[in-house]
Structures are given as C-alpha cells and as structure tokens.
Design a protein around this motif. Structure first.
Motif, PDB file in Angstrom:
ATOM      1  N   VAL A 134       6.811  16.898   1.059  1.00 19.23           N
ATOM      2  CA  VAL A 134       7.726  17.972   1.458  1.00 19.23           C
ATOM      3  C   VAL A 134       8.973  17.895   0.587  1.00 19.23           C
ATOM      4  O   VAL A 134       9.530  16.814   0.367  1.00 19.23           O
ATOM      5  N   ILE A 135       9.400  19.061   0.078  1.00 13.38           N
ATOM      6  CA  ILE A 135      10.546  19.131  -0.815  1.00 13.38           C
ATOM      7  C   ILE A 135      11.420  20.307  -0.389  1.00 13.38           C
ATOM      8  O   ILE A 135      10.935  21.440  -0.327  1.00 13.38           O
ATOM      9  N   PRO A 136      12.704  20.070  -0.048  1.00 12.33           N
ATOM     10  CA  PRO A 136      13.581  21.198   0.302  1.00 12.33           C
ATOM     11  C   PRO A 136      13.674  22.183  -0.850  1.00 12.33           C
ATOM     12  O   PRO A 136      13.892  21.791  -2.003  1.00 12.33           O
ATOM     13  N   ALA A 137      13.496  23.461  -0.540  1.00 17.98           N
ATOM     14  CA  ALA A 137      13.541  24.509  -1.558  1.00 17.98           C
ATOM     15  C   ALA A 137      14.906  25.202  -1.520  1.00 17.98           C
ATOM     16  O   ALA A 137      15.504  25.327  -0.451  1.00 17.98           O
ATOM     17  N   PRO A 138      15.378  25.644  -2.714  1.00 20.37           N
ATOM     18  CA  PRO A 138      14.714  25.614  -4.010  1.00 20.37           C
ATOM     19  C   PRO A 138      14.758  24.226  -4.636  1.00 20.37           C
ATOM     20  O   PRO A 138      15.698  23.468  -4.395  1.00 20.37           O
ATOM     21  N   SER A 139      13.746  23.919  -5.442  1.00 21.12           N
ATOM     22  CA  SER A 139      13.727  22.617  -6.104  1.00 21.12           C
ATOM     23  C   SER A 139      12.918  22.679  -7.388  1.00 21.12           C
ATOM     24  O   SER A 139      12.156  23.625  -7.629  1.00 21.12           O
ATOM     25  N   TYR A 140      13.103  21.642  -8.178  1.00 20.87           N
ATOM     26  CA  TYR A 140      12.497  21.440  -9.496  1.00 20.87           C
ATOM     27  C   TYR A 140      11.041  21.912  -9.545  1.00 20.87           C
ATOM     28  O   TYR A 140      10.189  21.353  -8.848  1.00 20.87           O
ATOM     29  N   PRO A 141      10.731  22.922 -10.346  1.00 22.03           N
ATOM     30  CA  PRO A 141       9.379  23.468 -10.374  1.00 22.03           C
ATOM     31  C   PRO A 141       8.307  22.462 -10.800  1.00 22.03           C
ATOM     32  O   PRO A 141       7.181  22.501 -10.293  1.00 22.03           O
ATOM     33  N   VAL A 142       8.641  21.552 -11.717  1.00 26.84           N
ATOM     34  CA  VAL A 142       7.617  20.688 -12.300  1.00 26.84           C
ATOM     35  C   VAL A 142       7.232  19.540 -11.367  1.00 26.84           C
ATOM     36  O   VAL A 142       6.288  18.807 -11.628  1.00 26.84           O
ATOM     37  N   TYR A 143       7.941  19.386 -10.229  1.00 20.44           N
ATOM     38  CA  TYR A 143       7.448  18.461  -9.203  1.00 20.44           C
ATOM     39  C   TYR A 143       5.992  18.778  -8.856  1.00 20.44           C
ATOM     40  O   TYR A 143       5.198  17.878  -8.570  1.00 20.44           O
ATOM     41  N   THR A 144       5.666  20.067  -8.857  1.00 18.75           N
ATOM     42  CA  THR A 144       4.315  20.490  -8.472  1.00 18.75           C
ATOM     43  C   THR A 144       3.260  19.809  -9.331  1.00 18.75           C
ATOM     44  O   THR A 144       2.276  19.266  -8.816  1.00 18.75           O
TER      45      THR A 144
END
Length: 438
Positions: A134-144
């Motif tokens: 789980v990652i609070p959005a907005p956040s670093y796209p490349v985490y995906t």
C-alpha cells in the motif's frame, strides 16, 4: 514489430511495458537542450528526478580523493555482498551525524546497485508473489515496476486527498484498515506499507507523532512499514524570509531511523540512496537499514548480483568520512534548493496556480486542472504534450502517480540551474497567460 515469442512470459510483459511513459520524449528533449547562446529555443527537461545543483562541488571533492589517495587492495577483490565493512561503517556514521541523529549499527545496513535494486530486493524478501504493498497516492510511478516486475508484488494506491493543501501528511488510519479489508477480500495480503518523506511528488513530510501512530498500527497487524528517505537531506530552508510566512506552525523533520532505533522492531525498515541528496544518480548506491537481522542476512545471501562496485564504495566512503566537507556541501545544497523552489513557487503564486507547499524533495506538485479539456488520463496527457510542444518544458505526466484527482503535474526544480529555471518559468508564464485568453 519484433517477435517476442522467444521470451519468457515476464520477458514478453517487460518488452511491452515501458518503465515510464515519458522516456521517449525525454530522450528527444536531451538531444535538443536549451543553451542561452547556441540553442535559445531548445528544450528544458524537468521530468526526471535529478539534482544538478551542487555537482561541481562534489566532483571536486571526488577528484581530490582519486588524485591524492592510493586505491586499497580490497577494491580489486570480492567483499561482503551487502557492502564492504568500511563502507558500511562510513555510511552508518553519516546517517548518525547528518540524518538520523542516533547511533547506527553498520550491521543493520545492506547495499545494492541503486534505489530500484534496493526496493526490488526488499520487496522480494519481505513479500510473496501476489501480496500487496500500500502506497499513499499520489506517489512515485516507478514503484509499480520496482515492486512488481520481479517480486510480483501488487500496488494499492491509498487515496489521500490533495486538499486542503499542506506541507505535512496526515490521514485517518481508518483508511489503512479499509485498505486491508479490501485487499484481503480480493484474496491478497496487505504485506507492506511504503511511505516516502519528504514525499515524491508533494514534498510533504510526516510528523513524528503520526509516524509513531503508523508504526504502531503496522506492528499490531504485522505489516512491514518501509519509509523511503531518499530525499531526507533535500530539505527547504523554511526559515528563509521569503518562505517562513507560509509555514506558521510546522513539525520538525524527524528521520524514521530515529524511531526505528527506539522500537527495534522487525517490521520497521528504511530505504535510502545517494542519488538525490548528493546528486549522483549515476553512481547507483541504494541502501536498506533494518533491525530485522533475518532480513539483512537474506539480503546478503541473495544480493550478490545486485552488489555495488568496490571502487564506487571506496570513493564515496572517503567522501562520507569528510564531515567538514559534508556540512559545507549540504549547507550549499539547501540554499540552492530553496532558491530553486522560490523561483518556481513564486511564479505559480503570481499565476494563481495551486500547488502543494513543500518541505523538501526535488519537486513542486502543481494543479493545472483549470486547463484540462476533460478530466481523464487522455485529457492530462493532451495538456502535458501541449506544454512540451509549445514551450519546450517537459514536466512529469501524472499517469502512474496513482491519484484519482485529475490535473496535477510534477515539476522537477533541480534539473536546471537557476538561470535556466527562470527561462523555463518565463515560458510557462507565457503559455498560461495565452491559454487563459483562449
């Protein structure tokens, strides 16, 4: 069209999934860079998170290391896959003095080749394929891709409202409980919670009190909490006379490493990389800090293919041991970063463009929803391309940040020097004024 039938399933997927959607245009922009004399109409790329503000200062120090020192014998040999002992010691001292302000045991550190490798390795070792981060959005796209491509961990974007605009993150922990129930109802496990502070892209920080509440919640539910402080020393001077009025009541920045030292929990972890604060993304140095001894042992045993060059470790080790230099370096960096932020933020204020007040990082997160033809990814991409085509300014598109609110864009404020940044802001101002006239 290349035939990918000779690839594995993962290979086929990777061949069709670009790391980020703006890279092709970024490479185009890099071939047409702005220069005040030779290419005054050139491009101004402000989409990739690079810090060029104090490279000359660091380069001089690195050149001094290589010029005045003999390379030690261990550099030419194998060493601990988690990092050479002397490099871990130097990094522990650096963390202790400049970031965490508590003693840091070198044995709690494990290194690999860049932040991406560190994130990938940690995800692989903490989570099973199909588990969820789980990652609070907005956040670093490349985490995906970092958590998903090889570890096969799913990303869940926790929707945290952008309004009201604030320099601190605060959200109801019930959001985490709701996310946990939703994830489990879909047959997955809420395995990791990833926070970034200062945040990418908003520049927000978490108060010490809130970090403790999140840590308590994660420990209670046996969920691994990882705080990424890759921008930990990229902090604005909010006491600057031009800024202090915007931060009347703020919490001090407290490194999560300090809280970890107190808790000593196997569920609390810390990521760092030298890419952003030092402006050396090309050196590829990422580090995991954890009091979970099993995790550090696993990292060491599985990480040989992710090891950092011994030569790189030695050079940066020598820089890290020079605390007088580091003190001067970060003082200069904070001053230049603050000036960059002022150039951009004052332009946006003059244009009445909403943006998230930042405490640090290399970004400004701005709201251009006023200019969207439609509130959709298609509308966002159209505006992003229009800005580039008409101004030469390449900002980061919102696709991948995971936020449902449309019209927010990230602008990197450290990829250009101050004179170039002023040119970029003049072009952006002209574009917006023309758009408003219709």
């Amino acid at each position: 069209m290349p035939d990918s039938t000779h690839l594995s399933n993962k290979g086929i997927s990777a061949s069709k999934s670009p790391m980020r959607i703006d890279l092709e245009i970024y490479y185009e922009a890099m071939e047409n860079l702005y220069h005040s004399e030779t290419n005054p109409d050139g491009a101004l790329p402000m989409n990739v998170a690079e810090n060029h503000l104090c490279w000359d200062m660091l380069r001089n120090r690195i050149e001094k290391v290589t010029r005045e020192n003999t390379i030690p014998d261990w550099v030419a040999s194998y060493t601990d896959p988690a990092g050479a002992p002397s490099f871990r010691e130097a990094t522990g001292e650096f963390f202790s003095k400049f970031l965490m302000h508590v003693p840091v045991n070198p044995d709690s550190l494990a290194f690999s080749g860049g932040a991406t490798s560190t994130i990938e390795m940690t995800s692989f070792l903490l989570a099973n394929p199909g588990d969820t981060a789980v990652i609070p959005a907005p956040s670093y796209p490349v985490y995906t891709g970092d958590i998903g491509t090889l570890p096969e961990v799913k990303r869940f974007d926790l929707q945290v409202p952008s309004m009201p605009l604030s320099s601190e993150y605060q959200f109801d922990l019930q959001l985490l409980q709701d996310a946990k129930e939703k994830i489990e109802a879909n047959g997955s496990a809420f395995r990791m919670l990833i926070l970034t502070q200062p945040d990418n892209p908003t520049g927000r920080i978490y108060s010490e009190d809130f970090l403790r509440k999140i840590a308590d919640w994660c420990i209670e539910h046996q969920i691994h909490l990882i705080v990424n402080e890759i921008y930990g020393l990229s902090q604005l001077d909010i006491k600057n006379p031009s800024l202090n009025k915007y931060y009347p009541e703020v919490s001090p920045f407290i490194s999560f490493g300090k809280i970890m030292a107190e808790y000593q929990s196997p569920f609390l972890h810390f990521w760092y990389s030298f890419s952003k604060d030092f402006g050396i993304s090309g050196f590829r140095i990422g580090v995991l800090h954890s009091h979970n001894e099993d995790l550090i042992h696993a990292y060491r045993n599985a990480g040989l293919g992710h090891s950092i060059s011994n030569y790189t470790q030695w050079v940066i080790q020598e820089v890290l041991l020079d605390h007088d230099f580091l003190k001067a370096f970060f003082k200069s960096f904070q001053q230049k970063l603050t000036e960059s932020y002022l150039i951009v933020s004052q332009t946006l204020q003059n244009l009445n463009i909403p943006f998230n007040p930042s405490r640090g990082s290399l970004f400004v997160w701005m709201d251009l929803s006023e200019f969207l033809d439609e509130e959709s990814l298609k509308g966002e991409e159209k505006l992003w391309l229009e800005i580039y085509e008409k101004t030469g300014i390449l900002i980061t598109p919102t696709n991948g940040f995971g936020h449902t609110e449309k019209g927010w864009y990230r602008i990197v404020i450290t990829s250009l020097n101050h004179e170039e940044l002023k040119v970029a802001m003049k072009r952006l101002s002209d574009f917006i004024q023309i758009k408003r006239k219709g």
